[in-house]
Design an enzyme around this catalytic site. Structure first.
Site, PDB file in Angstrom:
ATOM      1  N   ALA A  33      24.270  34.726  38.190  1.00  0.00           N
ATOM      2  CA  ALA A  33      23.150  34.119  38.918  1.00  0.00           C
ATOM      3  C   ALA A  33      21.856  34.885  38.681  1.00  0.00           C
ATOM      4  O   ALA A  33      20.766  34.371  38.941  1.00  0.00           O
ATOM      5  CB  ALA A  33      23.462  34.078  40.407  1.00  0.00           C
ATOM      6  N   ARG A  45      32.019  25.382  65.216  1.00  0.00           N
ATOM      7  CA  ARG A  45      32.251  24.931  66.586  1.00  0.00           C
ATOM      8  C   ARG A  45      32.757  26.055  67.468  1.00  0.00           C
ATOM      9  O   ARG A  45      32.325  26.225  68.586  1.00  0.00           O
ATOM     10  CB  ARG A  45      33.249  23.760  66.594  1.00  0.00           C
ATOM     11  CG  ARG A  45      32.531  22.428  66.814  1.00  0.00           C
ATOM     12  CD  ARG A  45      33.508  21.292  66.796  1.00  0.00           C
ATOM     13  NE  ARG A  45      34.298  21.319  65.538  1.00  0.00           N
ATOM     14  CZ  ARG A  45      35.047  20.327  65.106  1.00  0.00           C
ATOM     15  NH1 ARG A  45      35.131  19.224  65.820  1.00  0.00           N
ATOM     16  NH2 ARG A  45      35.714  20.410  63.984  1.00  0.00           N
ATOM     17  N   GLU A 130      27.866  19.197  44.112  1.00  0.00           N
ATOM     18  CA  GLU A 130      28.970  19.193  43.135  1.00  0.00           C
ATOM     19  C   GLU A 130      30.327  19.058  43.814  1.00  0.00           C
ATOM     20  O   GLU A 130      31.209  18.361  43.315  1.00  0.00           O
ATOM     21  CB  GLU A 130      28.928  20.489  42.321  1.00  0.00           C
ATOM     22  CG  GLU A 130      29.960  20.577  41.223  1.00  0.00           C
ATOM     23  CD  GLU A 130      29.828  19.443  40.226  1.00  0.00           C
ATOM     24  OE1 GLU A 130      28.870  19.429  39.461  1.00  0.00           O
ATOM     25  OE2 GLU A 130      30.688  18.538  40.236  1.00  0.00           O
ATOM     26  N   ILE A 137      36.368  20.079  40.044  1.00  0.00           N
ATOM     27  CA  ILE A 137      35.964  19.493  38.758  1.00  0.00           C
ATOM     28  C   ILE A 137      34.454  19.276  38.760  1.00  0.00           C
ATOM     29  O   ILE A 137      33.944  18.584  39.635  1.00  0.00           O
ATOM     30  CB  ILE A 137      36.648  18.130  38.541  1.00  0.00           C
ATOM     31  CG1 ILE A 137      38.162  18.270  38.606  1.00  0.00           C
ATOM     32  CG2 ILE A 137      36.208  17.506  37.227  1.00  0.00           C
ATOM     33  CD1 ILE A 137      38.888  16.937  38.559  1.00  0.00           C
ATOM     34  N   GLY A 188      50.919  18.498  54.762  1.00  0.00           N
ATOM     35  CA  GLY A 188      49.487  18.781  54.837  1.00  0.00           C
ATOM     36  C   GLY A 188      48.683  18.178  53.696  1.00  0.00           C
ATOM     37  O   GLY A 188      47.509  18.478  53.534  1.00  0.00           O
ATOM     38  N   GLU A 191      46.175  13.419  55.953  1.00  0.00           N
ATOM     39  CA  GLU A 191      45.720  13.598  57.333  1.00  0.00           C
ATOM     40  C   GLU A 191      46.602  12.793  58.286  1.00  0.00           C
ATOM     41  O   GLU A 191      47.221  11.804  57.889  1.00  0.00           O
ATOM     42  CB  GLU A 191      44.281  13.060  57.487  1.00  0.00           C
ATOM     43  CG  GLU A 191      43.288  13.621  56.498  1.00  0.00           C
ATOM     44  CD  GLU A 191      42.745  14.965  56.934  1.00  0.00           C
ATOM     45  OE1 GLU A 191      42.833  15.272  58.142  1.00  0.00           O
ATOM     46  OE2 GLU A 191      42.260  15.717  56.080  1.00  0.00           O
ATOM     47  N   ASP A 202      37.556   7.318  50.958  1.00  0.00           N
ATOM     48  CA  ASP A 202      37.163   8.592  50.356  1.00  0.00           C
ATOM     49  C   ASP A 202      36.830   8.387  48.867  1.00  0.00           C
ATOM     50  O   ASP A 202      35.810   8.870  48.367  1.00  0.00           O
ATOM     51  CB  ASP A 202      38.311   9.595  50.532  1.00  0.00           C
ATOM     52  CG  ASP A 202      38.030  10.910  49.844  1.00  0.00           C
ATOM     53  OD1 ASP A 202      37.240  11.701  50.391  1.00  0.00           O
ATOM     54  OD2 ASP A 202      38.589  11.141  48.759  1.00  0.00           O
ATOM     55  N   LYS A 206      33.032   8.842  46.817  1.00  0.00           N
ATOM     56  CA  LYS A 206      32.842   9.593  45.572  1.00  0.00           C
ATOM     57  C   LYS A 206      32.348   8.680  44.455  1.00  0.00           C
ATOM     58  O   LYS A 206      31.479   9.050  43.663  1.00  0.00           O
ATOM     59  CB  LYS A 206      34.154  10.273  45.185  1.00  0.00           C
ATOM     60  CG  LYS A 206      34.566  11.360  46.194  1.00  0.00           C
ATOM     61  CD  LYS A 206      36.036  11.729  46.036  1.00  0.00           C
ATOM     62  CE  LYS A 206      36.446  12.848  46.991  1.00  0.00           C
ATOM     63  NZ  LYS A 206      37.924  13.020  47.012  1.00  0.00           N
ATOM     64  N   GLY A 303      40.972  21.260  48.142  1.00  0.00           N
ATOM     65  CA  GLY A 303      41.538  22.571  48.465  1.00  0.00           C
ATOM     66  C   GLY A 303      40.470  23.637  48.533  1.00  0.00           C
ATOM     67  O   GLY A 303      39.380  23.479  48.005  1.00  0.00           O
TER      68      GLY A 303
END
Lengths: 429, 429
Positions: A33, A45, A130, A137, A188, A191, A202, A206, A303
């Site tokens: 960077a 929260r 991104e 990806i 897991g 949902e 979803d 995208k 993930g």
């Protein structure tokens, strides 16, 4: 060297992943960077929860908006999620201040991309996302930078790991949707409220982002969305026998007069296409360009690690001084309705549960003929006693013809259950 | 808006492709770059040849260096090729002037990356080379930007379309190397002098660049390079039966103490791995990252359209103001020797042509045992009369052990012809 100071809202899996990644790869990230990247302000929260990482050096704020207002940050990172509420408020507040924003929020960008893009441009404050598409990806960078020179004909792919996992398991084990979904929830991978994933929303978020980058922003509510609940293990087996896999795809194509044809639905793809080999929770994005030809990128679509990697890549871009408009172009069209799919030609897979008695085949094929649906292949499989599954592959026909034919077939007394129509996607042939 | 003015040397397929692409997509490119991109100065060996595009608006120079010296250009584009001579001169001249450079020249960057990187940094003149690796696939951007946040464990893939085409054809048709090479030459997929491709050098150039971006620059002459001339159609068939495809891979991995282990050679990859589905002239690049996990991108690795798309994407990056150091990091290590492969563990495929008589198998396996090469699987196939092909899959053994064993086997009277040793690449398992 002056660090790039981050204000981060949302300390779930991805938020903690970002903090962990920035620490673990600090040297490498600083070198790439050109300066250190440090999280200096946070909110979530629950302040008291032990998240397994040391947050003591960071200023705690009571709201995401307060983080965005912190005068001692250079970038606001929004990892709360949801298209409205605190996430939206935070991003607006930061952009209004002229502060660059990084978000992983697909719903936010899909639904508010139009107004956020205008604000980002007015305030000269980059908005990067991104991580919003296909997790680790770099699909956004692929389309917005890697293929910036080319006119794309299509973009899309496997954008939801939960659905791809379910379809992969159904195919591998012959078990049905509900059974595999329950297992995925236990593991897991899905949902407790699975609708966003399995009903295609979803994927739709995208896809809307990819379409906006490749073509032009689209009005999200005009996108055709169908999920995977109607797919049976038998469909996957029949598709296999015909040389196809079934994948939930989000696809957008350049249509006539500058419009974009876009849809989310389960499709048959050739078993030999690279995208068919994308299994389990993996995602893949494919493009077809006039000059660049076909391209496919696959990897982990979700993930902690992959998503954090994408968020921090955006932060490195900002530290390096990158400043690309939200939709990758300085002349953005306002969001437009998707083109009608009615006249688009495609081959289709049609599965019918029928009574197994003489003359059925003739009756069905005459209905197809009456709707100008030309049949390429028919196969009959015995099902329960007195019943049979019929699979039909059509030649290229307009969408409206196959749907009209399916509607007419559905009301025939010999047809039991609802006919299933799946597009055979030839973008990967 | 002030255009970005390009001086271009080399009017072969790619050079003409760039001019054509800039014209055909002018509106789109202007919108994405934020300003027009125009080729204003050119040179090539033959001024008189009709190249099918109108070059009349461009200043003609007598040499590439003269193009780089043109005071009325903003970027020098080098599409001549070759690591020395006019290409090298032009790039040096431009960088010395502080002029950004875009090149498709893999040999140049692989061999002179070290000095060019220093010069680019000193003169604050970006050097971009997306088209140098895997043609239209934005492999450079993937590693340098998309995965900038992550520590990679490995990078590499199928980097030469000619070799992949030859291996694909050999596998599909059962024909041998020489036969398929001759056909590939007739079709224009292979050069009349095929050594750069089939002996692995082109792959090696590209791998050196990827390794430099992912890990650190490597001393090119220490890279282990092996081509595909020794692969027979029989090997492809045996590999198939064992569940593998054979691909020419260039792979680099992080080794101990900051070194890089890198090689170019034909390897067995699992038939189910996405990279095995990359056929014909297509290329693929795979990465394995600590946070990002495994990723694979595939597409057209060469040709006018894809390569031009990559060159112009770099130009758009420059117009957008992107300025990333050559190796993607501000703290570049000098080029280092590749790590020795001797102690790296891997499973191997070993193919032996042997006399078909009793006791052969015992004799061979005892040699393997004496070299601590543990055998996972042996299979014997009848070849010509009195001869047999023996294929052996080993367990994980150090490279030095398998090569010592192969050398010992080669001198046995029962072994006819040279044993073939191929690595089984587990980066894609």
């Amino acid at each position: 060297m002056k660090p790039l100071r981050i204000g981060l809202a949302g300390l779930g899996t991805v938020g903690i992943g970002v903090i962990r990644l920035l620490r673990e790869n600090a040297d490498l990230i600083t070198a790439r960077a050109g300066r250190p990247i440090e999280v200096v302000a946070i909110t979530a929260r629950d302040r008291t929860r032990d998240r397994g990482v040391d947050l003591s050096t960071m200023r705690w704020h009571d709201s995401a908006t307060a983080v965005a207002q912190d005068p001692e940050i250079d970038v606001a990172v929004e990892l709360i999620g949801g298209s409205e509420g605190p996430a939206h408020d935070m991003v607006l507040t930061a952009l209004e201040r002229g502060l660059p924003v990084v978000t992983a929020n697909k719903a936010l960008v899909a639904l508010h991309g139009d107004s956020l893009s205008r604000l980002s441009s007015e305030k000269n404050a980059p908005l990067l996302f991104e991580a919003a598409v296909a997790g680790g990806i770099p699909a956004i960078k692929l389309v917005r930078e890697g293929l910036a020179a080319d006119r794309l004909l299509s973009v899309g792919g496997i954008l939801n790991g939960t659905c791809n996992y379910i379809l992969t398991e159904m195919r591998a084990t012959g078990r049905d949707f509900t059974d595999v979904l329950t297992e995925a929830q236990a593991k897991g991978y899905a949902e407790a409220e699975p609708s966003t994933d399995v009903d295609g929303w979803d994927t739709a978020h995208k896809l809307a982002i990819l379409a906006g980058l490749a073509f032009r922003p689209i009005a999200f509510n005009t996108l055709s969305v169908q999920g995977i609940r109607d797919i049976t293990a038998t469909d996957l087996k029949f598709a296999d026998e015909l040389g196809y896999h079934i994948k939930l795809l989000g696809m957008a194509r350049q249509a006539e007069n500058g419009n974009v044809a876009a849809w989310v639905r389960p499709c048959l793809v050739p078993a030999k296409a690279p995208i068919a080999a994308v299994e389990g929770v993996f995602n893949a994005v494919s493009t077809q360009g006039v000059f660049s030809g076909p391209m496919t990128i696959s990897g982990r679509g979700a993930g902690e690690g992959p998503t954090a990697s994408a968020v921090v890549a955006d932060l490195i871009d900002l530290a390096r001084g990158t400043a690309i408009p939200v939709w990758g172009t300085t002349s953005v069209s306002p969001a437009a309705d998707c083109a009608s799919l009615a006249d688009l030609n495609s081959a289709f897979y049609l599965r019918l549960n029928v009574q197994d008695r003489p003359g059925v085949m003739a009756e069905l094929t005459s209905v197809l003929r009456d709707h100008d649906v030309s049949v390429h292949f028919v196969s009959q499989h015995d099902a329960a006693t007195g019943c049979a599954d019929l699979t039909i592959i059509t030649h290229q026909v307009p969408e409206k013809a196959i749907h009209a034919a399916a509607t007419a077939l559905a009301v025939l007394p010999v047809v039991t259950g609802k006919p299933l129509v799946l597009k055979i996607e030839d973008a990967f042939a």
